[in-house]
Design a protein around this motif. Structure first.
Motif, PDB file in Angstrom:
ATOM      1  N   LEU A   1      15.752  -6.847 -10.724  1.00 48.97           N
ATOM      2  CA  LEU A   1      14.575  -6.895 -10.361  1.00 48.97           C
ATOM      3  C   LEU A   1      13.481  -6.635  -9.423  1.00 48.97           C
ATOM      4  O   LEU A   1      12.382  -6.637  -9.519  1.00 48.97           O
ATOM      5  CB  LEU A   1      14.414  -8.423 -11.078  1.00 48.97           C
ATOM      6  CG  LEU A   1      14.128  -9.397 -10.442  1.00 48.97           C
ATOM      7  CD1 LEU A   1      13.594 -10.585 -10.657  1.00 48.97           C
ATOM      8  CD2 LEU A   1      14.974  -9.562  -9.184  1.00 48.97           C
ATOM      9  N   TRP A   2      13.846  -6.130  -8.410  1.00 53.47           N
ATOM     10  CA  TRP A   2      13.169  -6.187  -7.089  1.00 53.47           C
ATOM     11  C   TRP A   2      12.534  -4.671  -7.449  1.00 53.47           C
ATOM     12  O   TRP A   2      11.710  -4.726  -6.764  1.00 53.47           O
ATOM     13  CB  TRP A   2      13.560  -6.302  -5.882  1.00 53.47           C
ATOM     14  CG  TRP A   2      13.968  -7.315  -5.318  1.00 53.47           C
ATOM     15  CD1 TRP A   2      15.208  -8.433  -5.777  1.00 53.47           C
ATOM     16  CD2 TRP A   2      13.513  -8.771  -4.861  1.00 53.47           C
ATOM     17  NE1 TRP A   2      15.172 -10.130  -5.536  1.00 53.47           N
ATOM     18  CE2 TRP A   2      13.511 -10.552  -4.753  1.00 53.47           C
ATOM     19  CE3 TRP A   2      11.323  -9.007  -4.395  1.00 53.47           C
ATOM     20  CZ2 TRP A   2      13.331 -10.901  -4.711  1.00 53.47           C
ATOM     21  CZ3 TRP A   2      10.512  -9.904  -4.422  1.00 53.47           C
ATOM     22  CH2 TRP A   2      11.804 -10.609  -4.226  1.00 53.47           C
ATOM     23  N   LEU A   3      12.842  -3.460  -8.053  1.00 57.81           N
ATOM     24  CA  LEU A   3      12.643  -2.362  -8.270  1.00 57.81           C
ATOM     25  C   LEU A   3      11.698  -2.445  -9.332  1.00 57.81           C
ATOM     26  O   LEU A   3      11.112  -1.608  -9.679  1.00 57.81           O
ATOM     27  CB  LEU A   3      13.548  -1.846  -9.076  1.00 57.81           C
ATOM     28  CG  LEU A   3      15.017  -0.928  -7.752  1.00 57.81           C
ATOM     29  CD1 LEU A   3      15.786  -0.722  -8.249  1.00 57.81           C
ATOM     30  CD2 LEU A   3      14.084  -0.778  -6.357  1.00 57.81           C
ATOM     31  N   PRO A   5       5.759 -10.155  -7.158  1.00 55.14           N
ATOM     32  CA  PRO A   5       5.063 -10.578  -7.085  1.00 55.14           C
ATOM     33  C   PRO A   5       5.623 -11.530  -7.623  1.00 55.14           C
ATOM     34  O   PRO A   5       5.199 -13.013  -6.201  1.00 55.14           O
ATOM     35  CB  PRO A   5       3.505  -9.871  -7.229  1.00 55.14           C
ATOM     36  CG  PRO A   5       3.090  -8.379  -7.785  1.00 55.14           C
ATOM     37  CD  PRO A   5       5.104  -8.799  -8.384  1.00 55.14           C
ATOM     38  N   HIS A   6       6.154 -12.228  -8.109  1.00 54.68           N
ATOM     39  CA  HIS A   6       6.285 -13.942  -9.003  1.00 54.68           C
ATOM     40  C   HIS A   6       7.588 -13.570  -8.258  1.00 54.68           C
ATOM     41  O   HIS A   6       8.092 -14.925  -7.579  1.00 54.68           O
ATOM     42  CB  HIS A   6       7.172 -13.691 -10.682  1.00 54.68           C
ATOM     43  CG  HIS A   6       5.797 -13.305 -10.925  1.00 54.68           C
ATOM     44  ND1 HIS A   6       5.217 -13.592 -11.546  1.00 54.68           N
ATOM     45  CD2 HIS A   6       5.703 -11.862 -12.190  1.00 54.68           C
ATOM     46  CE1 HIS A   6       4.610 -13.197 -12.378  1.00 54.68           C
ATOM     47  NE2 HIS A   6       4.668 -11.846 -13.004  1.00 54.68           N
ATOM     48  N   GLN A   7       8.237 -12.977  -7.417  1.00 50.48           N
ATOM     49  CA  GLN A   7       9.677 -13.051  -6.667  1.00 50.48           C
ATOM     50  C   GLN A   7       9.206 -13.039  -5.229  1.00 50.48           C
ATOM     51  O   GLN A   7       9.701 -14.197  -5.341  1.00 50.48           O
ATOM     52  CB  GLN A   7      10.590 -11.681  -6.690  1.00 50.48           C
ATOM     53  CG  GLN A   7      10.999 -11.551  -8.456  1.00 50.48           C
ATOM     54  CD  GLN A   7      11.277 -12.943  -9.281  1.00 50.48           C
ATOM     55  OE1 GLN A   7      12.249 -13.973  -8.800  1.00 50.48           O
ATOM     56  NE2 GLN A   7      11.002 -12.808 -10.200  1.00 50.48           N
ATOM     57  N   ILE A   8       8.118 -13.039  -4.907  1.00 49.05           N
ATOM     58  CA  ILE A   8       8.059 -12.681  -3.962  1.00 49.05           C
ATOM     59  C   ILE A   8       7.206 -14.715  -3.692  1.00 49.05           C
ATOM     60  O   ILE A   8       7.480 -15.677  -2.790  1.00 49.05           O
ATOM     61  CB  ILE A   8       6.803 -12.009  -3.276  1.00 49.05           C
ATOM     62  CG1 ILE A   8       7.036 -10.645  -2.694  1.00 49.05           C
ATOM     63  CG2 ILE A   8       5.337 -12.850  -2.078  1.00 49.05           C
ATOM     64  CD1 ILE A   8       8.152 -10.416  -1.688  1.00 49.05           C
ATOM     65  N   ARG A  66      17.508 -17.281 -12.450  1.00 51.82           N
ATOM     66  CA  ARG A  66      18.117 -17.250 -13.931  1.00 51.82           C
ATOM     67  C   ARG A  66      16.985 -16.127 -14.581  1.00 51.82           C
ATOM     68  O   ARG A  66      17.835 -15.387 -15.364  1.00 51.82           O
ATOM     69  CB  ARG A  66      17.701 -18.474 -14.053  1.00 51.82           C
ATOM     70  CG  ARG A  66      18.505 -19.800 -14.512  1.00 51.82           C
ATOM     71  CD  ARG A  66      18.786 -21.501 -14.749  1.00 51.82           C
ATOM     72  NE  ARG A  66      19.600 -21.928 -15.143  1.00 51.82           N
ATOM     73  CZ  ARG A  66      19.412 -23.361 -15.193  1.00 51.82           C
ATOM     74  NH1 ARG A  66      18.355 -23.485 -16.177  1.00 51.82           N
ATOM     75  NH2 ARG A  66      20.914 -23.921 -15.357  1.00 51.82           N
ATOM     76  N   ARG A  67      15.833 -16.179 -13.346  1.00 54.34           N
ATOM     77  CA  ARG A  67      15.132 -14.817 -14.071  1.00 54.34           C
ATOM     78  C   ARG A  67      15.670 -13.895 -13.950  1.00 54.34           C
ATOM     79  O   ARG A  67      15.316 -12.906 -14.229  1.00 54.34           O
ATOM     80  CB  ARG A  67      13.603 -15.161 -13.760  1.00 54.34           C
ATOM     81  CG  ARG A  67      12.425 -14.615 -13.988  1.00 54.34           C
ATOM     82  CD  ARG A  67      11.341 -14.369 -12.778  1.00 54.34           C
ATOM     83  NE  ARG A  67      10.036 -13.769 -13.970  1.00 54.34           N
ATOM     84  CZ  ARG A  67       8.592 -14.300 -14.175  1.00 54.34           C
ATOM     85  NH1 ARG A  67       8.664 -15.414 -12.996  1.00 54.34           N
ATOM     86  NH2 ARG A  67       8.026 -13.456 -14.800  1.00 54.34           N
ATOM     87  N   ALA A  68      16.030 -14.118 -12.331  1.00 53.10           N
ATOM     88  CA  ALA A  68      17.363 -12.383 -11.914  1.00 53.10           C
ATOM     89  C   ALA A  68      17.724 -11.994 -13.187  1.00 53.10           C
ATOM     90  O   ALA A  68      18.301 -11.130 -13.692  1.00 53.10           O
ATOM     91  CB  ALA A  68      17.845 -12.847 -11.227  1.00 53.10           C
ATOM     92  N   GLY A  69      18.967 -13.217 -13.583  1.00 54.94           N
ATOM     93  CA  GLY A  69      19.723 -12.903 -14.754  1.00 54.94           C
ATOM     94  C   GLY A  69      18.991 -12.328 -16.293  1.00 54.94           C
ATOM     95  O   GLY A  69      19.858 -11.673 -16.522  1.00 54.94           O
ATOM     96  N   ASP A 129      12.777  -0.444  -2.611  1.00 59.04           N
ATOM     97  CA  ASP A 129      13.903   0.158  -2.113  1.00 59.04           C
ATOM     98  C   ASP A 129      14.263  -1.018  -1.283  1.00 59.04           C
ATOM     99  O   ASP A 129      16.018  -0.977  -1.444  1.00 59.04           O
ATOM    100  CB  ASP A 129      14.134   1.326  -2.272  1.00 59.04           C
ATOM    101  CG  ASP A 129      13.725   1.712  -0.809  1.00 59.04           C
ATOM    102  OD1 ASP A 129      12.280   1.215  -0.795  1.00 59.04           O
ATOM    103  OD2 ASP A 129      13.940   2.121  -0.039  1.00 59.04           O
ATOM    104  N   ARG A 130      13.875  -1.605  -0.211  1.00 61.25           N
ATOM    105  CA  ARG A 130      14.498  -2.751   0.928  1.00 61.25           C
ATOM    106  C   ARG A 130      14.357  -3.745   0.401  1.00 61.25           C
ATOM    107  O   ARG A 130      15.790  -4.588   0.860  1.00 61.25           O
ATOM    108  CB  ARG A 130      13.449  -3.016   1.770  1.00 61.25           C
ATOM    109  CG  ARG A 130      13.177  -0.635   2.292  1.00 61.25           C
ATOM    110  CD  ARG A 130      13.084  -1.161   3.782  1.00 61.25           C
ATOM    111  NE  ARG A 130      12.676   0.024   3.965  1.00 61.25           N
ATOM    112  CZ  ARG A 130      11.503   0.393   5.518  1.00 61.25           C
ATOM    113  NH1 ARG A 130      11.073  -0.800   6.078  1.00 61.25           N
ATOM    114  NH2 ARG A 130      10.830   1.137   6.134  1.00 61.25           N
ATOM    115  N   LEU A 131      13.980  -4.172  -0.759  1.00 62.55           N
ATOM    116  CA  LEU A 131      13.310  -5.671  -0.908  1.00 62.55           C
ATOM    117  C   LEU A 131      15.202  -6.172  -1.808  1.00 62.55           C
ATOM    118  O   LEU A 131      14.865  -7.398  -1.175  1.00 62.55           O
ATOM    119  CB  LEU A 131      13.065  -5.687  -2.184  1.00 62.55           C
ATOM    120  CG  LEU A 131      10.990  -6.001  -2.102  1.00 62.55           C
ATOM    121  CD1 LEU A 131      10.139  -5.942  -3.106  1.00 62.55           C
ATOM    122  CD2 LEU A 131      11.259  -6.243  -0.529  1.00 62.55           C
TER     123      LEU A 131
END
Length: 212
Positions: A161-163, A169-172, A199-202, A120-122
């Motif tokens: 997507l951080w949730l 791991p992909h976003q880190i 774009r991946r987040a979208g 939830d912090r990310l």
């Protein structure tokens, strides 16, 4: 802070975080009662929100939160990719060792939170990461524009997507790659990686619409 500023701040944050969903009718009297103010500052705040294009007025319906659809979603992330990609490219030639250290410390904090399951912090940490890079790359204009873009589209807390533990791991790794490109001074790589990341987040948000 004036009462109108207070009301505007509360409503803007609630709309931008989608705690007040698109399509919701806003009644000045009800808002005034909830926030403990008179109707006058509420009406002033609603006028400011209309200028921000977060609400609209319709005959016989009053103020309504703008309901943005799939086309707006695609435009939002496309614009973010362009602005933040440019910010990353410019930052690669301008970043100082101190600024890079600050970003790496934030990245390390995100990695620790991810490992500890504090997902939830990310999302908010990632926002700081992205906007700081935009500030470094474009302190005169670009950082300000990046903030305006971020604030222009309501993002439900559940849409991040951080949730998603499978995405984290992909976003880190994406943030790590962007940092490495910045450290090398490789603007082309920093821009490409940032665009792919945004774009991946979208795509994740499009494919996983929030429910409830």
């Amino acid at each position: 802070m004036s009462k109108a500023d207070y009301v505007y701040g509360v409503l803007a944050e609630e709309i931008r975080s989608a705690r007040i969903p698109g399509g919701t009718a806003l009644r000045a009297a009800a808002i005034a009662r909830r926030l403990g103010v008179s109707v006058t500052p509420v009406r002033e705040a609603l006028r400011r929100l209309e200028k921000d294009r977060l609400i609209s007025y319709e005959a016989h319906h009053g103020a309504t939160v703008v309901d943005l659809g799939d086309d707006a979603l695609e435009e939002f992330y496309g614009l973010r990719a362009v602005v933040e990609g440019l910010g990353a490219r410019l930052a690669a030639t301008r970043i100082t060792p101190e600024e890079l250290d600050w970003l790496r410390e934030l990245h390390a904090a995100m990695a620790r939170d991810a490992a500890g399951g504090r997902l939830d912090r990310l999302g908010e940490q990632s926002r700081h990461f992205h906007l700081r890079i935009a500030d470094i790359g474009g302190p005169a204009f670009l950082g300000q524009h990046a903030r305006a873009v971020h604030d222009s589209f309501p993002v439900p807390a559940t849409a991040s997507l951080w949730l998603d533990p499978g995405q984290v791991p992909h976003q880190i790794e994406a943030h790590e790659g962007i940092l490495d490109a910045l450290e090398r001074g490789d603007g082309a790589a920093a821009e490409r990686l940032m665009i792919e990341h945004v774009r991946r987040a979208g795509e994740h948000r499009r494919d996983n619409p929030p429910t409830g």
